[in-house]
Design a protein around this motif. Structure first.
Motif, PDB file in Angstrom:
ATOM      1  N   GLY A   8       0.797  -1.205   0.000  1.00  0.00           N
ATOM      2  CA  GLY A   8       0.000   0.000   0.000  1.00  0.00           C
ATOM      3  C   GLY A   8       0.831   1.256   0.000  1.00  0.00           C
ATOM      4  O   GLY A   8       0.397   2.308  -0.454  1.00  0.00           O
ATOM      5  N   LEU A   9       2.038   1.138   0.490  1.00  0.00           N
ATOM      6  CA  LEU A   9       2.891   2.318   0.557  1.00  0.00           C
ATOM      7  C   LEU A   9       3.749   2.516  -0.685  1.00  0.00           C
ATOM      8  O   LEU A   9       4.386   3.537  -0.844  1.00  0.00           O
ATOM      9  CB  LEU A   9       3.839   2.202   1.765  1.00  0.00           C
ATOM     10  CG  LEU A   9       3.280   2.706   3.075  1.00  0.00           C
ATOM     11  CD1 LEU A   9       4.316   2.515   4.159  1.00  0.00           C
ATOM     12  CD2 LEU A   9       2.905   4.170   2.962  1.00  0.00           C
ATOM     13  N   ALA A  10       3.793   1.535  -1.557  1.00  0.00           N
ATOM     14  CA  ALA A  10       4.722   1.597  -2.683  1.00  0.00           C
ATOM     15  C   ALA A  10       4.568   2.881  -3.477  1.00  0.00           C
ATOM     16  O   ALA A  10       5.551   3.556  -3.811  1.00  0.00           O
ATOM     17  CB  ALA A  10       4.512   0.385  -3.588  1.00  0.00           C
ATOM     18  N   LEU A  11       3.332   3.229  -3.818  1.00  0.00           N
ATOM     19  CA  LEU A  11       3.109   4.435  -4.600  1.00  0.00           C
ATOM     20  C   LEU A  11       3.544   5.666  -3.829  1.00  0.00           C
ATOM     21  O   LEU A  11       4.205   6.557  -4.371  1.00  0.00           O
ATOM     22  CB  LEU A  11       1.630   4.549  -4.969  1.00  0.00           C
ATOM     23  CG  LEU A  11       1.248   5.822  -5.737  1.00  0.00           C
ATOM     24  CD1 LEU A  11       2.017   5.906  -7.052  1.00  0.00           C
ATOM     25  CD2 LEU A  11      -0.255   5.829  -6.005  1.00  0.00           C
ATOM     26  N   LEU A  94       3.051   3.509  10.624  1.00  0.00           N
ATOM     27  CA  LEU A  94       3.910   4.200   9.652  1.00  0.00           C
ATOM     28  C   LEU A  94       3.232   4.282   8.296  1.00  0.00           C
ATOM     29  O   LEU A  94       3.381   5.277   7.572  1.00  0.00           O
ATOM     30  CB  LEU A  94       5.247   3.467   9.534  1.00  0.00           C
ATOM     31  CG  LEU A  94       6.198   3.636  10.725  1.00  0.00           C
ATOM     32  CD1 LEU A  94       7.350   2.647  10.630  1.00  0.00           C
ATOM     33  CD2 LEU A  94       6.733   5.071  10.775  1.00  0.00           C
ATOM     34  N   ALA A  95       2.484   3.252   7.934  1.00  0.00           N
ATOM     35  CA  ALA A  95       1.775   3.269   6.654  1.00  0.00           C
ATOM     36  C   ALA A  95       0.778   4.423   6.612  1.00  0.00           C
ATOM     37  O   ALA A  95       0.626   5.111   5.598  1.00  0.00           O
ATOM     38  CB  ALA A  95       1.064   1.946   6.432  1.00  0.00           C
ATOM     39  N   GLN A 117      12.180   0.473   3.002  1.00  0.00           N
ATOM     40  CA  GLN A 117      11.216   0.187   1.936  1.00  0.00           C
ATOM     41  C   GLN A 117       9.984   1.072   2.050  1.00  0.00           C
ATOM     42  O   GLN A 117       9.191   1.172   1.114  1.00  0.00           O
ATOM     43  CB  GLN A 117      10.802  -1.282   1.992  1.00  0.00           C
ATOM     44  CG  GLN A 117      11.970  -2.229   1.732  1.00  0.00           C
ATOM     45  CD  GLN A 117      11.572  -3.685   1.800  1.00  0.00           C
ATOM     46  OE1 GLN A 117      10.645  -4.102   1.102  1.00  0.00           O
ATOM     47  NE2 GLN A 117      12.243  -4.453   2.635  1.00  0.00           N
ATOM     48  N   LEU A 118       9.819   1.696   3.215  1.00  0.00           N
ATOM     49  CA  LEU A 118       8.681   2.589   3.429  1.00  0.00           C
ATOM     50  C   LEU A 118       9.020   4.040   3.122  1.00  0.00           C
ATOM     51  O   LEU A 118       8.194   4.793   2.598  1.00  0.00           O
ATOM     52  CB  LEU A 118       8.202   2.505   4.875  1.00  0.00           C
ATOM     53  CG  LEU A 118       7.774   1.137   5.409  1.00  0.00           C
ATOM     54  CD1 LEU A 118       7.412   1.241   6.869  1.00  0.00           C
ATOM     55  CD2 LEU A 118       6.600   0.610   4.596  1.00  0.00           C
ATOM     56  N   ALA A 119      10.245   4.435   3.470  1.00  0.00           N
ATOM     57  CA  ALA A 119      10.638   5.840   3.329  1.00  0.00           C
ATOM     58  C   ALA A 119      12.160   5.923   3.467  1.00  0.00           C
ATOM     59  O   ALA A 119      12.786   4.997   3.993  1.00  0.00           O
ATOM     60  CB  ALA A 119       9.970   6.686   4.412  1.00  0.00           C
ATOM     61  N   PRO A 120      12.779   7.005   3.014  1.00  0.00           N
ATOM     62  CA  PRO A 120      14.210   7.178   3.282  1.00  0.00           C
ATOM     63  C   PRO A 120      14.476   7.038   4.779  1.00  0.00           C
ATOM     64  O   PRO A 120      13.784   7.640   5.595  1.00  0.00           O
ATOM     65  CB  PRO A 120      14.483   8.606   2.803  1.00  0.00           C
ATOM     66  CG  PRO A 120      13.424   8.875   1.790  1.00  0.00           C
ATOM     67  CD  PRO A 120      12.200   8.126   2.271  1.00  0.00           C
ATOM     68  N   THR A 121      15.472   6.213   5.117  1.00  0.00           N
ATOM     69  CA  THR A 121      15.757   5.910   6.528  1.00  0.00           C
ATOM     70  C   THR A 121      17.246   6.052   6.793  1.00  0.00           C
ATOM     71  O   THR A 121      18.068   5.551   6.018  1.00  0.00           O
ATOM     72  CB  THR A 121      15.305   4.472   6.872  1.00  0.00           C
ATOM     73  OG1 THR A 121      13.920   4.330   6.569  1.00  0.00           O
ATOM     74  CG2 THR A 121      15.526   4.172   8.345  1.00  0.00           C
TER      75      THR A 121
END
Length: 303
Positions: A8-11, A94-95, A117-121
């Motif tokens: 769901g977060l890919a986009l 986080l999502a 994979q969710l955001a720059p970390t």
């Protein structure tokens, strides 16, 4: 559940990356230089030392671990979204947040790959050698990321001034031993340990050189304390730091062997604010608060 959240977060992640390209910035982290978006928002932070320093800089933290343990960070915790614990992210939370940047620290660094994979970390752990130098490096990086360079420079100067005051207060006052109590158990920490920056900042000689640099210190006994006989005993109560019920540090150390040490006889047992140094160690507010405690203790004696 985690897989659905990731899909769901890919986009969202793609959009975040595309929007940030024009303002990317390269900063030093615990894992080397990393290029990330400048002035990212919202911001999720899994390290209380980072929350400490970012708050001091005036940066808004939108998501942070729960519990936060520290009274002075309670106002931040009241407004930030809970996004997991110090060790385990809540990927569902986080999502929903879709952060522009996630910051991890020593306790959460193992999660950097799934979080990336969710955001720059970025990993902004403060650990190992030259922790004071690392605090300066993190201050400079946060200032650059969030456009708070002037505030970062001012805090760095204030920290250096505080270190100089502490070193002057401790000059000629003897050696010291850093002791962590955990219920009835005790561990000693030397100059190469997670708390060793105290020795370096104050130029405080070690009462017992060669202690283990392991994360949990070197297990010691009351007989060890009596034999080492430190001039100063700097005590960190782990149970108090994380709100656990049990034997407090003062009760643990209330016995004849400890009472016979020079530290006890001269009133030189210093019970540090354990939450600050144990949970948020490396935060600029945490470090300056501990230095204030040490300045007060070493200034209140002629010996």
């Amino acid at each position: 559940m985690f897989a659905n959240s990731m899909a769901g977060l890919a986009l969202g992640v793609t959009l975040i990356g595309a929007a940030a390209l024009a303002d990317d910035i390269t900063v030093d982290t615990a894992q080397g230089q990393v290029t990330i978006p400048q002035s990212p928002s919202p911001l999720a932070v899994f390290d209380l030392s980072a929350v400490d320093t970012l708050t001091a800089l005036g940066v808004t933290v939108d998501g942070m671990p729960s519990p936060s343990y520290l009274d002075y960070l309670a106002p931040v915790a009241e407004t930030a979204e809970p996004v997991g614990t110090l060790f385990e992210p809540d990927f569902e939370a986080l999502a929903r947040m879709a952060p522009g940047l996630i910051i991890v620290g020593a306790r959460s660094a193992a999660q950097i790959e799934p979080l990336s994979q969710l955001a720059p970390t970025i990993d902004m752990s403060i650990w190992g050698d030259d922790q004071i130098g690392q605090v300066h490096a993190r201050l400079a990086a946060y200032g650059e990321i969030f456009g708070h360079e002037a505030e970062a420079s001012a805090l760095a100067n204030a920290l250096d001034d505080k270190i100089a005051q502490a070193a002057a207060a401790a000059d000629g006052k003897g050696n010291g031993l850093i002791l962590l109590t955990n219920g009835g158990k005790m561990s000693a920490y030397g100059a190469d340990s997670r708390f060793g920056w105290i020795h370096h900042a104050l130029n405080l000689p070690e009462a017992q050189p060669g202690l283990s640099s392991e994360t949990h210190g070197q297990g010691v006994s009351f007989e060890f304390l009596a034999e080492v006989d430190p001039d100063w005993l700097l005590v960190i109560d782990r149970g108090a730091a994380i709100g656990q019920a049990g034997e407090a540090a003062q009760a643990t150390l209330d016995n004849k062997l400890v009472a016979g040490t020079k530290a006890a006889r001269n009133g030189h047992i210093v019970y540090l604010d354990a939450g600050r140094i144990y949970v948020a160690g490396g935060g600029v507010q945490s470090m300056m608060g501990t230095l204030d405690e040490l300045i007060a203790a070493f200034s209140d004696t002629d010996s």
